[in-house]
Scaffold this motif. Structure first.
Motif, mmCIF file in Angstrom:
data_model
loop_
_atom_site.group_PDB
_atom_site.id
_atom_site.type_symbol
_atom_site.label_atom_id
_atom_site.label_comp_id
_atom_site.label_asym_id
_atom_site.label_seq_id
_atom_site.Cartn_x
_atom_site.Cartn_y
_atom_site.Cartn_z
ATOM 1 N N GLU A 55 34.520 46.357 33.346
ATOM 2 C CA GLU A 55 35.959 46.541 33.531
ATOM 3 C C GLU A 55 36.242 47.699 34.487
ATOM 4 O OE1 GLU A 55 38.339 46.742 30.022
ATOM 5 O OE2 GLU A 55 37.224 45.165 28.986
ATOM 6 N N ALA A 56 35.524 48.800 34.317
ATOM 7 C CA ALA A 56 35.724 49.959 35.188
ATOM 8 C C ALA A 56 35.372 49.624 36.637
ATOM 9 C CB ALA A 56 34.883 51.130 34.694
ATOM 10 N N LEU A 57 34.321 48.859 36.839
ATOM 11 C CA LEU A 57 33.909 48.468 38.193
ATOM 12 C C LEU A 57 34.986 47.610 38.860
ATOM 13 C CD1 LEU A 57 30.157 47.651 37.516
ATOM 14 C CD2 LEU A 57 31.002 49.457 39.032
ATOM 15 N N VAL A 58 35.609 46.719 38.107
ATOM 16 C CA VAL A 58 36.668 45.877 38.671
ATOM 17 C C VAL A 58 37.863 46.730 39.078
ATOM 18 C CG1 VAL A 58 38.355 44.067 38.157
ATOM 19 C CG2 VAL A 58 35.979 43.787 37.449
ATOM 20 N N HIS A 59 38.271 47.655 38.219
ATOM 21 C CA HIS A 59 39.394 48.533 38.555
ATOM 22 C C HIS A 59 39.076 49.383 39.788
ATOM 23 C CE1 HIS A 59 41.952 47.521 35.237
ATOM 24 N NE2 HIS A 59 41.125 47.959 34.302
ATOM 25 N N ARG A 60 37.841 49.860 39.897
ATOM 26 C CA ARG A 60 37.465 50.675 41.064
ATOM 27 C C ARG A 60 37.473 49.834 42.335
ATOM 28 N NH1 ARG A 60 31.869 54.063 41.215
ATOM 29 N NH2 ARG A 60 30.937 52.004 41.658
ATOM 30 N N ALA A 61 36.941 48.616 42.242
ATOM 31 C CA ALA A 61 36.915 47.735 43.410
ATOM 32 C C ALA A 61 38.320 47.437 43.908
ATOM 33 C CB ALA A 61 36.187 46.441 43.060
ATOM 34 N N ASP A 62 39.229 47.172 42.980
ATOM 35 C CA ASP A 62 40.613 46.894 43.370
ATOM 36 C C ASP A 62 41.237 48.100 44.065
ATOM 37 O OD1 ASP A 62 43.229 45.232 42.998
ATOM 38 O OD2 ASP A 62 43.719 47.222 42.209
ATOM 39 N N ALA A 63 40.952 49.298 43.581
ATOM 40 C CA ALA A 63 41.502 50.509 44.197
ATOM 41 C C ALA A 63 40.991 50.667 45.622
ATOM 42 C CB ALA A 63 41.140 51.734 43.361
ATOM 43 N N GLY A 82 38.867 36.379 41.437
ATOM 44 C CA GLY A 82 40.065 36.469 42.255
ATOM 45 C C GLY A 82 40.002 37.593 43.267
ATOM 46 N N LEU A 83 39.507 38.748 42.855
ATOM 47 C CA LEU A 83 39.373 39.878 43.781
ATOM 48 C C LEU A 83 38.301 39.610 44.826
ATOM 49 C CD1 LEU A 83 39.848 42.910 41.367
ATOM 50 C CD2 LEU A 83 41.341 42.260 43.273
ATOM 51 N N LEU A 84 37.240 38.916 44.449
ATOM 52 C CA LEU A 84 36.221 38.545 45.442
ATOM 53 C C LEU A 84 36.813 37.593 46.478
ATOM 54 C CD1 LEU A 84 33.115 38.163 43.121
ATOM 55 C CD2 LEU A 84 33.209 39.603 45.166
ATOM 56 N N ALA A 85 37.595 36.614 46.026
ATOM 57 C CA ALA A 85 38.240 35.700 46.966
ATOM 58 C C ALA A 85 39.163 36.462 47.909
ATOM 59 C CB ALA A 85 39.021 34.631 46.202
ATOM 60 N N ARG A 86 39.944 37.387 47.356
ATOM 61 C CA ARG A 86 40.849 38.187 48.176
ATOM 62 C C ARG A 86 40.067 39.057 49.155
ATOM 63 N NH1 ARG A 86 45.472 42.058 45.495
ATOM 64 N NH2 ARG A 86 46.476 40.032 45.104
ATOM 65 N N THR A 87 38.996 39.668 48.706
ATOM 66 C CA THR A 87 38.194 40.529 49.571
ATOM 67 C C THR A 87 37.617 39.744 50.738
ATOM 68 O OG1 THR A 87 37.617 41.945 47.695
ATOM 69 C CG2 THR A 87 36.219 42.103 49.649
ATOM 70 N N TYR A 88 37.026 38.610 50.457
ATOM 71 C CA TYR A 88 36.444 37.805 51.536
ATOM 72 C C TYR A 88 37.527 37.275 52.483
ATOM 73 C CZ TYR A 88 31.633 37.821 49.834
ATOM 74 O OH TYR A 88 30.355 38.199 49.471
ATOM 75 N N LEU A 89 38.725 36.987 51.961
ATOM 76 C CA LEU A 89 39.817 36.562 52.835
ATOM 77 C C LEU A 89 40.116 37.637 53.865
ATOM 78 C CD1 LEU A 89 42.142 34.372 53.259
ATOM 79 C CD2 LEU A 89 43.579 36.004 52.006
ATOM 80 N N TYR A 90 40.193 38.906 53.404
ATOM 81 C CA TYR A 90 40.533 39.988 54.330
ATOM 82 C C TYR A 90 39.340 40.423 55.179
ATOM 83 C CZ TYR A 90 45.097 39.913 52.335
ATOM 84 O OH TYR A 90 46.342 39.482 51.967
ATOM 85 N N MET A 91 38.183 39.858 54.909
ATOM 86 C CA MET A 91 37.034 40.002 55.802
ATOM 87 C C MET A 91 36.941 38.816 56.763
ATOM 88 S SD MET A 91 34.150 41.316 53.055
ATOM 89 C CE MET A 91 32.896 41.713 54.293
ATOM 90 N N SER A 92 37.903 37.904 56.657
ATOM 91 C CA SER A 92 37.928 36.671 57.459
ATOM 92 C C SER A 92 36.711 35.795 57.203
ATOM 93 C CB SER A 92 38.036 36.989 58.965
ATOM 94 O OG SER A 92 39.218 37.702 59.234
ATOM 95 N N ASN A 93 36.120 35.923 56.040
ATOM 96 C CA ASN A 93 35.014 35.065 55.634
ATOM 97 C C ASN A 93 35.617 33.986 54.733
ATOM 98 O OD1 ASN A 93 32.744 33.835 54.505
ATOM 99 N ND2 ASN A 93 31.583 35.743 54.419
ATOM 100 N N TYR A 94 36.177 32.966 55.377
ATOM 101 C CA TYR A 94 36.974 31.988 54.651
ATOM 102 C C TYR A 94 36.129 31.076 53.770
ATOM 103 C CZ TYR A 94 40.292 33.841 57.947
ATOM 104 O OH TYR A 94 41.072 34.704 58.671
ATOM 105 N N LYS A 95 34.911 30.829 54.176
ATOM 106 C CA LYS A 95 34.041 29.986 53.356
ATOM 107 C C LYS A 95 33.774 30.639 52.005
ATOM 108 C CE LYS A 95 29.551 27.644 53.329
ATOM 109 N NZ LYS A 95 28.306 27.344 54.096
#
Length: 462
Positions: A139-147, A222-235
């Motif tokens: 849980e802490a890792l997810v909150h840190r990643a989002d930040a 969901g955060l992984l999908a969002r992260t890859y979207l903003y890396m333009s790694n659409y696949k």
């Protein structure tokens, strides 16, 4: 080397006082045992410390247009300098030597990172079942990643695979200490840490959550999908959007709602994968009310329930204002969610398909969302004449669905180099005209002078 306390200006000392007051009170009553794993459950249950997000991106985006003289005049007050300065893309948003020289967005995210680092550092040596420790660590890792995803999309350059390893990101602080270098890590390094945190967390997260404020597997996906979207790694964005949707895919059916309908509370809204909220929720407060830009307003019609339910005529806000205003928070009584959601996963899926040349499939995903957003008596499916047309329709749907959710500013940053979406934005404030060109450096928000003056190694954005 400066003290990390300076990084967030000691304004978040509530970590030790107000922020954990209930935790301290319980401990003094003898309910908690020092170094027991239960302590960290209480820390992670301090919702405001992990849920509160940012505000500036909404003010910089083309979703908003502050055109009425009365509102512009009210925003000249120093109390609203952050609003005016962000709206006009100033080099300095928080003027030095004023009572508003601290950047709340920056402070909030690094205070959250400090808390998560404390938990991540101390959990391994705490007393308790290893399974419990692993879950809390996740849980802490997810909150840190989002930040960090929030910070790098506000104060770092948009991700560009060819330059990310040298582009300045934000200070990457991963350990529990008050004495660290505040040198800025590269955009690439920050993004890789976000991916590492989320992937490390996944095996130990539950598939469901009791409340939307608690990270779960759908949250991480969901955060992984969002992260890859903003890396333009659409696949890869599509892969993780699919993973999230496999676990959570419920939509709220707005098609039959009325203004008096009871909207789900954010804490248990089935659409929300992880609840994160804007740092200032009073978006309908007269001076800082958010007026929809003509550009955004043109994307809605009278059959769209997001228009009907969550926006109001200016007269509801002020007799001197004009246009249409975002009013969702007043109508629902809830701050707007900035975290990943089922609709976001659907539109990430749609965008990935459009970019892969599958226009018809992309429109199917857009229409599956719209069926729950447009009055059922007026709904007709959207179609695309080409892959480019499908992509434009997906991005337009993102604007309708996520207006004033910070994602538009992030989208503007990642799309500004694509000819299909390039444009120059012009706005006039207090008689002065400001422009934001596609190649403008102002797509990266400035770091507050207070921080860079106190920490010389913290390089400013040009």
């Amino acid at each position: 080397m400066k003290k990390i306390a300076i990084l967030f200006s000691l304004v978040n000392l509530g970590l030790f006082t107000g922020g954990c007051e209930s935790f301290v009170d319980i401990k003094t009553q003898g309910s908690l045992v020092p170094k027991d794993v239960t302590n960290y459950r209480y820390l992670l249950n301090n919702t405001s410390a992990y849920e509160t997000g940012i505000i500036l991106g909404d003010l910089a985006s083309d979703d908003i247009a502050i055109v009425d003289a009365a509102q512009q005049t009210s925003l000249l007050n120093i109390s609203y300098s952050y609003y005016k300065n962000t709206y006009t893309w100033q080099d300095d948003i928080f003027p030095l030597s004023t009572s508003y020289e601290n950047d709340t967005d920056w402070n909030t995210m690094y205070a959250r990172i400090f808390r998560t680092n404390t938990i991540i550092s101390e959990l391994p040596t705490s007393n308790g079942p290893e399974m419990d420790k692993a879950k809390l660590m996740a849980e802490a890792l997810v909150h840190r990643a989002d930040a960090y995803l929030t910070l790098v999309n506000q104060y770092g350059k948009p991700y560009n695979a060819t330059t990310a390893s040298s582009d300045l990101g934000v200070p990457l602080l991963l350990t529990q200490t008050f004495s660290q270098s505040l040198n800025r890590a590269s955009v690439e390094t920050v993004y890789q840490q976000i991916l590492t945190d989320l992937k490390q967390a996944l095996p130990n997260l539950l598939a469901t959550q009791q409340y939307n404020t608690l990270p779960s597997k759908p949250s991480a996906y969901g955060l992984l999908a969002r992260t890859y979207l903003y890396m333009s790694n659409y696949k890869m964005a599509e892969v993780y959007a699919d993973s999230a949707l496999a676990l959570r895919s419920t939509l709220n059916n707005m098609a039959t709602m009325t203004a008096t309908s009871t909207f789900p509370k954010r804490i248990n809204d089935p659409e929300i994968l992880l609840s994160k909220i804007a740092s200032y929720g009073t978006s309908a407060y007269t001076p800082t009310a958010m007026r929809l830009s003509d550009d955004l307003l043109s994307l809605f019609d009278a059959n769209d329930q997001r228009y009907n339910l969550f926006t109001v005529p200016a007269s509801r806000v002020s007799s001197t204002y004009t246009g249409r205003y975002f009013y969702r928070e007043i109508i629902t009584g809830e701050n707007r969610n900035l975290g990943p959601s089922v609709p976001e996963m659907m539109l990430i899926k749609a965008e990935s398909l459009a970019r892969a040349g599958q226009a018809a499939q992309a429109m199917t995903w857009v229409n599956n969302l719209r069926k729950n957003r447009v009055l059922s008596t007026a709904y007709t499916p959207l179609t695309a004449t080409s892959n480019d047309d499908a992509l434009v329709k997906v991005i337009n749907e993102r604007r309708r669905e996520f207006c004033f959710r910070m994602l538009r500013w992030w989208d503007m940053r990642r799309l500004k180099s694509e000819p299909l979406f390039q444009k120059t934005i012009t706005r006039t404030f207090n008689g002065v005209t400001y422009t934001l060109a596609p190649d403008s450096k102002r797509y990266v928000l400035p770091i507050a002078q207070y921080l860079t003056k106190m920490n010389p190694e913290l390089v400013s954005n040009p």
